[in-house]
Structures are given as structure tokens and as C-alpha cells.
Design a protein around this motif. Structure first.
Motif, PDB file in Angstrom:
ATOM      1  N   ALA A   1      -5.559 -23.560 -24.656  1.00  0.00           N
ATOM      2  CA  ALA A   1      -4.396 -23.164 -25.455  1.00  0.00           C
ATOM      3  C   ALA A   1      -4.826 -22.393 -26.702  1.00  0.00           C
ATOM      4  O   ALA A   1      -4.148 -21.448 -27.129  1.00  0.00           O
ATOM      5  CB  ALA A   1      -3.593 -24.397 -25.844  1.00  0.00           C
ATOM      6  N   MET A   2      -5.947 -22.774 -27.293  1.00  0.00           N
ATOM      7  CA  MET A   2      -6.454 -22.028 -28.452  1.00  0.00           C
ATOM      8  C   MET A   2      -6.858 -20.610 -28.056  1.00  0.00           C
ATOM      9  O   MET A   2      -6.555 -19.639 -28.767  1.00  0.00           O
ATOM     10  CB  MET A   2      -7.642 -22.761 -29.073  1.00  0.00           C
ATOM     11  CG  MET A   2      -7.257 -23.903 -29.978  1.00  0.00           C
ATOM     12  SD  MET A   2      -8.502 -24.222 -31.237  1.00  0.00           S
ATOM     13  CE  MET A   2      -9.982 -24.320 -30.231  1.00  0.00           C
TER      14      MET A   2
ATOM     15  N   TYR B   1      -5.687 -18.958 -25.519  1.00  0.00           N
ATOM     16  CA  TYR B   1      -4.475 -18.245 -25.130  1.00  0.00           C
ATOM     17  C   TYR B   1      -3.693 -17.786 -26.348  1.00  0.00           C
ATOM     18  O   TYR B   1      -3.138 -16.677 -26.362  1.00  0.00           O
ATOM     19  CB  TYR B   1      -3.611 -19.154 -24.249  1.00  0.00           C
ATOM     20  CG  TYR B   1      -2.355 -18.491 -23.752  1.00  0.00           C
ATOM     21  CD1 TYR B   1      -2.411 -17.546 -22.729  1.00  0.00           C
ATOM     22  CD2 TYR B   1      -1.120 -18.812 -24.296  1.00  0.00           C
ATOM     23  CE1 TYR B   1      -1.260 -16.929 -22.264  1.00  0.00           C
ATOM     24  CE2 TYR B   1       0.036 -18.194 -23.838  1.00  0.00           C
ATOM     25  CZ  TYR B   1      -0.036 -17.259 -22.823  1.00  0.00           C
ATOM     26  OH  TYR B   1       1.093 -16.648 -22.377  1.00  0.00           O
ATOM     27  N   SER B   2      -3.623 -18.615 -27.377  1.00  0.00           N
ATOM     28  CA  SER B   2      -2.867 -18.250 -28.578  1.00  0.00           C
ATOM     29  C   SER B   2      -3.475 -17.022 -29.255  1.00  0.00           C
ATOM     30  O   SER B   2      -2.754 -16.122 -29.703  1.00  0.00           O
ATOM     31  CB  SER B   2      -2.813 -19.425 -29.553  1.00  0.00           C
ATOM     32  OG  SER B   2      -4.121 -19.822 -29.946  1.00  0.00           O
TER      33      SER B   2
ATOM     34  N   CYS C   1      -3.107 -13.953 -26.544  1.00  0.00           N
ATOM     35  CA  CYS C   1      -1.716 -13.545 -26.348  1.00  0.00           C
ATOM     36  C   CYS C   1      -1.224 -12.764 -27.572  1.00  0.00           C
ATOM     37  O   CYS C   1      -0.568 -11.721 -27.438  1.00  0.00           O
ATOM     38  CB  CYS C   1      -0.843 -14.774 -26.105  1.00  0.00           C
ATOM     39  SG  CYS C   1       0.857 -14.375 -25.643  1.00  0.00           S
ATOM     40  N   ALA C   2      -1.537 -13.256 -28.759  1.00  0.00           N
ATOM     41  CA  ALA C   2      -1.180 -12.526 -29.976  1.00  0.00           C
ATOM     42  C   ALA C   2      -1.889 -11.170 -30.007  1.00  0.00           C
ATOM     43  O   ALA C   2      -1.309 -10.158 -30.429  1.00  0.00           O
ATOM     44  CB  ALA C   2      -1.549 -13.350 -31.207  1.00  0.00           C
TER      45      ALA C   2
ATOM     46  N   ILE D   1      -3.966 -23.456 -34.030  1.00  0.00           N
ATOM     47  CA  ILE D   1      -3.163 -22.497 -33.280  1.00  0.00           C
ATOM     48  C   ILE D   1      -2.679 -21.376 -34.201  1.00  0.00           C
ATOM     49  O   ILE D   1      -2.737 -20.183 -33.853  1.00  0.00           O
ATOM     50  CB  ILE D   1      -1.961 -23.197 -32.613  1.00  0.00           C
ATOM     51  CG1 ILE D   1      -2.442 -24.162 -31.517  1.00  0.00           C
ATOM     52  CG2 ILE D   1      -0.995 -22.167 -32.033  1.00  0.00           C
ATOM     53  CD1 ILE D   1      -3.084 -23.484 -30.331  1.00  0.00           C
TER      54      ILE D   1
ATOM     55  N   GLN E   1      -5.507 -19.001 -35.008  1.00  0.00           N
ATOM     56  CA  GLN E   1      -5.841 -18.170 -33.856  1.00  0.00           C
ATOM     57  C   GLN E   1      -4.809 -17.063 -33.643  1.00  0.00           C
ATOM     58  O   GLN E   1      -5.165 -15.923 -33.349  1.00  0.00           O
ATOM     59  CB  GLN E   1      -5.946 -19.044 -32.599  1.00  0.00           C
ATOM     60  CG  GLN E   1      -7.189 -19.926 -32.556  1.00  0.00           C
ATOM     61  CD  GLN E   1      -8.451 -19.125 -32.310  1.00  0.00           C
ATOM     62  OE1 GLN E   1      -9.052 -18.568 -33.236  1.00  0.00           O
ATOM     63  NE2 GLN E   1      -8.881 -19.057 -31.072  1.00  0.00           N
ATOM     64  N   VAL E   2      -3.534 -17.393 -33.783  1.00  0.00           N
ATOM     65  CA  VAL E   2      -2.488 -16.383 -33.615  1.00  0.00           C
ATOM     66  C   VAL E   2      -2.603 -15.297 -34.690  1.00  0.00           C
ATOM     67  O   VAL E   2      -2.550 -14.094 -34.401  1.00  0.00           O
ATOM     68  CB  VAL E   2      -1.092 -17.041 -33.659  1.00  0.00           C
ATOM     69  CG1 VAL E   2       0.004 -15.971 -33.735  1.00  0.00           C
ATOM     70  CG2 VAL E   2      -0.881 -17.919 -32.434  1.00  0.00           C
TER      71      VAL E   2
END
Length: 521
Positions: free
Chosen positions: A96-97, A99-100, A103-104, A154, A157-158
Motif C-alpha cells: 500500500a505504501m 502504491y500510494s 499512484c500519485a 501514506i 508517500q503521496v
């Protein structure tokens, strides 16, 4: 009289344009090296966020059951890991980290190219690097201040993913402005090794502190990219035309040599020092001649920035963008998960696994350069990528099986996999993007380069976001499933290039290789 050393003669033979071109090459190389250097620590620190404490837990469970056999165990997670990554679903949390961030990065990339065409690249890149340094350091401060809130990591990371999108369109636009198309594959193959060099340096820096203070694994790279942002602001030259503007605004920088020059305004000659115009037109040691009246015609308007849909209509943009989606999925899965995979399968500590994973990046350097050289020689970018993708699929399967045969074969397969996986990725994101951004259909509008680069890399970043996320989910059922996913992605990337490959092969049969477009832009 003593002869001049060959090295000095070579340096003197370079004209001013070549010096500035070399400066741009080296500077943009170092700038983007710092971007990848700051991205790499998360893959090294993963094995420290969740340590392999199974043996310690078994001892604790045996001791607890021997003392109180009727009481259930109160600890269902590992106590030696960093909360909240100490749970059994740690792979999903780590995924998830990734991906965040990715994805951003993918979403921001589409906007970044459009913004980059409308603001000064030097300032845009500087601001992005300073904020990227800030957010990279913030992740490391989570260790310093003992932060265990998943939302904090998160958010960092974003935010970091968004500001890092300023990098790629900016540096590709700069390098595309300074280097023509004739040897672009070779030049950009060498230049794009900054990706692997950054990964290697990031692994070494993060690995140095990972076991003792993993916060510094982020803080030091964060400081490095921030410092490079200042260097960018001070020294980056976006376009060769910027030099002419500089000399026009600062005539005193020109060489002063007595000469008779023609005054086009008053219509008479006068004895003045050689102007900056003469220096731009003549070598330093040339004899000055009288200047003739010169009329400067200013263009009515600069070329307008290309629209998003206009960039998509450039032939080849859609195919290469979708191909990069799957190629980057494979590359970034290795980038974010390879050290953890080596830790779990080869039973090495985090530092040794990180050091070993750098061999994949070494192979990537060689693969990127070879892809550039071959595509320059043949004049076929898509075909070069397709052949490497075709060879990559069985190599990935071999790598998944080789860990049982010892360290030597693993090292060899890491080098081969790195070359075949990163070769197409390197070629598409550099030479192909620059070719399409200066396509003949644009009629010389070089302002499209940033948008085209952002579309291609933005689409690829969607795959970069999906790959590590899928790896986190699939690895729970075994690492074999991860490799099957990578081979499938590689197959799709190959299929998406088949139309372009057919077109290139047909074109090469109908005309000599020498007539393939290799002229300067």
C-alpha cells in the motif's frame, strides 16, 4: 618548444556549444540520479520494518506454553518489527505504501508535462527537488520521532509521489533540446544510466544505516536531492537559445578586440570594440571583418503548447505508452521488492540483500546502452524493444528457479534480467519519447516534448503503481505467482509493439537503412 598534451588539445578543440552541451548532459544526469537515489531507500528498509523474527516468536511461544499451557498467546504479531508493519498482513501494508507513492506519481505525471511546458523548467525542477527532499526526510523522521501511524507514511508517500513528477519531463526536455536525433539512442542510453546509478547509490546509502538507524536511510538521500535542487537553480541551461539571450542582455561578456564596425542605425562606420555579435559569429582567434547591416526579424509568436489529445494523435505515442505500462510494471516490481525477495529466499540480512540487488541495476545500465546503440544502428526502436522483451520472459522464469542453485548463478541471472527488463524501459522513456516529441507532424514545435514525455511516462507509471501492489498481494500465496504476473506483463508489452515492429520491418525492406530519419532537429 614542448608539445601540447593530447588531452589538452582535445579540450581546446571543443567549442563553446560543445562545452555547454557536456555540462547539460552531466548536470541532468546528476539531477535525475538524485531522484532515483531518494526513491530507493523504501525497498531497502522494508526488511527492517518487518524483520524475520519467526525463530524468536517460536521460542517465545514455547516458553509461554510451558509456563502457562492453558492460557492462549497474547502476542499475535512480531515484537521486533516496526509498528504498524509488525502484523501478519505486513506485505499488504508495504504494498500500500508503494502504491500510494506510485499512484500519485502516475496521476501527477499527466499534469506535470502540461505544467512544464508553461513555466520555466529550471524553476519548476528546482521547486520539485526541494519539496522532494523535504518529504523524503519526513519519512525518515518517522523513526526519529517514533511515529507508528500508517496514515503519516501514506501521506508522505503521496506527497512525495506528486512532487517527484517534476523531474522526468523536465530533464528529458532539456536533454532533447541540446542533442539532435542522429545519435540520440546512444546518447540517451548512456544518459539514462542515471536511473540505475541512482538505484545503486540509494541502495548503498540506505544499506549503510538500515540496521542501526533506518531514519538516516531516508534523511541523507533527502538532503542530497535538496542540495541538487539548488545546483539546478544555479547552473541548468534549458535550451541553447538561452545562451544567445544571455549574451544579448550582457554585451560586456563578449570579447573586446578593436575593429571597424558598421553602425546600421546612423549609417556610418565607427571604431569600437568588437561586439558580442562578432564573438557569436567568429572563433576567438579569427580576423574580424566589417559587419554588414543586419536586420533582425522577430517571430510573431512562439509555438503554442500542444494539447493532451494533440499529443495522443502523434503516431506511436499510444502504442509505446501502453507498452511502457507493462514494461515499467516489471521494472518497478523489481525496484521495490527485489531486496525483500532476496532476504526471504536467500536468507540474507537487509544490507547484503540490498548490495546484491544492485547487480540488477548494473545489468540495467548495460541493457539501456545496448538498446540505444542497436536502435541507432538499425533505425528501429520498436523492434529493438520487442526483441529484448521476447528474451526477457524466459529469463524471468529462469530467475525464479535459480535461487536454489546458489549465489553464483543468482548473480549472473540478476545481471541478465536487469539488462533485458530495463533495456526497453530505458529506450522508450528516453530516445523514443524524444523522437516522438520532435516528430515531423509537429512541424518543428519543440514545446510538445514535455507533454509527450509526460504522457508516455505517466502511462508507464500506472504500471509502476500496479506492479508493486500486485506483488504485495500475490506474494502471500508464494513468490512463484509474482513471477507469473511479471511474465504475463512482459508478454502484453511485446504484443502492443507488434504493429510498430511490422511497420519498421516493412519500411526497412523498402528503403536503405541510411535513409531512415536521422537528421538533427
Amino acid at each position: 618548444m614542448a608539445s601540447v598534451p593530447p588531452g589538452i588539445r582535445l579540450l581546446v578543440s571543443f567549442n563553446k556549444d560543445q562545452w555547454y552541451r557536456a555540462l547539460t548532459f552531466i548536470l541532468t544526469f546528476l539531477l535525475y540520479t538524485s531522484f532515483h537515489l531518494s526513491r530507493k531507500p523504501i525497498s531497502i528498509v522494508k526488511s527492517e520494518l518487518h524483520k524475520n523474527c519467526s525463530s524468536a516468536n517460536e521460542l517465545a511461544t514455547v516458553a509461554s506454553s510451558s509456563q502457562h499451557p492453558s492460557l492462549p498467546s497474547l502476542h499475535t504479531s512480531t515484537d521486533c518489527s516496526w509498528k504498524p508493519f509488525d502484523k501478519r498482513n505486513y506485505k499488504q501494508l508495504l504494498g500500500a505504501m508503494d502504491y500510494s507513492f506510485l499512484c500519485a506519481y502516475a496521476v501527477g505525471m499527466y499534469l506535470s508535462g502540461i505544467i512544464g511546458e508553461r513555466v520555466p523548467i529550471r524553476l519548476y525542477l528546482t521547486v520539485g527537488m526541494l519539496f522532494s527532499g523535504l518529504f523524503t526526510c519526513l519519512f525518515g523522521l518517522g523513526y526519529v520521532y517514533n511515529i507508528h501511524n500508517m496514515a503519516f507514511y501514506i501521506f508522505v508517500q503521496v506527497a512525495n509521489g506528486l512532487v517527484q513528477t517534476t523531474g522526468w519531463p523536465s530533464v528529458v526536455t532539456c536533454i532533447g533540446n541540446w542533442f539532435g536525433k542522429g545519435r540520440r539512442g546512444l546518447v540517451m542510453g548512456l544518459w539514462n544510466s542515471h536511473t540505475s546509478v541512482g538505484n545503486i547509490l540509494g541502495s548503498l546509502i540506505a544499506g549503510y544505516w538500515v540496521s542501526s538507524n533506518w531514519g538516516l536511510s531516508f534523511i541523507v538521500p533527502g538532503l542530497i536531492i535538496a542540495v541538487m535542487g539548488v545546483v539546478c537553480f544555479l547552473f541548468l541551461i534549458e535550451h541553447p537559445n538561452d545562451l544567445k539571450i544571455t549574451y544579448a542582455q550582457n554585451p560586456s561578456r563578449g570579447k573586446s578586440v578593436p575593429a571597424r564596425s558598421w553602425n546600421g542605425i546612423n549609417g556610418h562606420t565607427d571604431n569600437k570594440s568588437q561586439s558580442y555579435d562578432t564573438e557569436l559569429l567568429l572563433p576567438r582567434d579569427s580576423v574580424c571583418v566589417a559587419m554588414q547591416p543586419l536586420v533582425v526579424v522577430k517571430r510573431e509568436s512562439e509555438p503554442s503548447a500542444i494539447s493532451f489529445m494533440g499529443a495522443l494523435r502523434i503516431p506511436g505515442v499510444i502504442e509505446f505508452s501502453l507498452c511502457l505500462l507493462f514494461a515499467k510494471l516489471v521494472s518497478y516490481t523489481f525496484l521495490f521488492w527485489l531486496p525483500l525477495y532476496i532476504t526471504k529466499t536467500a536468507h540474507l540480512d537487509a544490507k547484503k540483500a540490498g548490495d546484491l540487488s544492485t547487480l540488477f541495476d548494473v545489468g540495467g545500465i548495460v541493457g539501456g546502452i545496448l538498446a540505444g546503440v542497436i536502435s541507432d544502428k538499425l533505425g528501429m526502436r520498436a523492434t529493438t524493444c520487442a526483441v529484448m522483451l521476447l528474451l526477457a520472459a524466459p529469463t524471468l522464469y529462469g530467475f525464479s528457479m535459480i535461487s536454489d542453485f546458489g549465489l553464483g548463478p543468482t548473480i549472473g541471472m540478476l545481471l541478465v534480467c536487469g539488462g533485458l527488463v530495463n533495456g526497453p524501459y530505458s529506450l522508450i522513456t528516453t530516445a523514443v519519447s524524444a523522437d516522438l516529441g520532435t516528430h515531423k507532424s509537429l512541424k518543428g514545435n519543440a514545446r510538445a516534448l514535455s507533454t509527450v514525455t509526460a504522457i508516455i511516462d505517466g502511462t508507464g507509471s500506472v504500471g509502476a503503481a500496479l506492479g508493486p501492489l500486485l506483488a504485495g498481494l500475490l506474494s502471500a500465496g508464494g513468490w512463484d505467482q509474482v513471477f507469473y504476473m511479471l511474465m504475463t506483463a512482459d508478454f502484453f508489452a511485446l504484443c502492443l509493439l507488434l504493429r510498430l515492429v511490422s511497420k519498421e520491418l516493412t519500411s526497412s525492406q523498402s528503403r536503405p537503412t541510411s535513409t531512415v530519419e536521422l537528421k538533427e532537429h
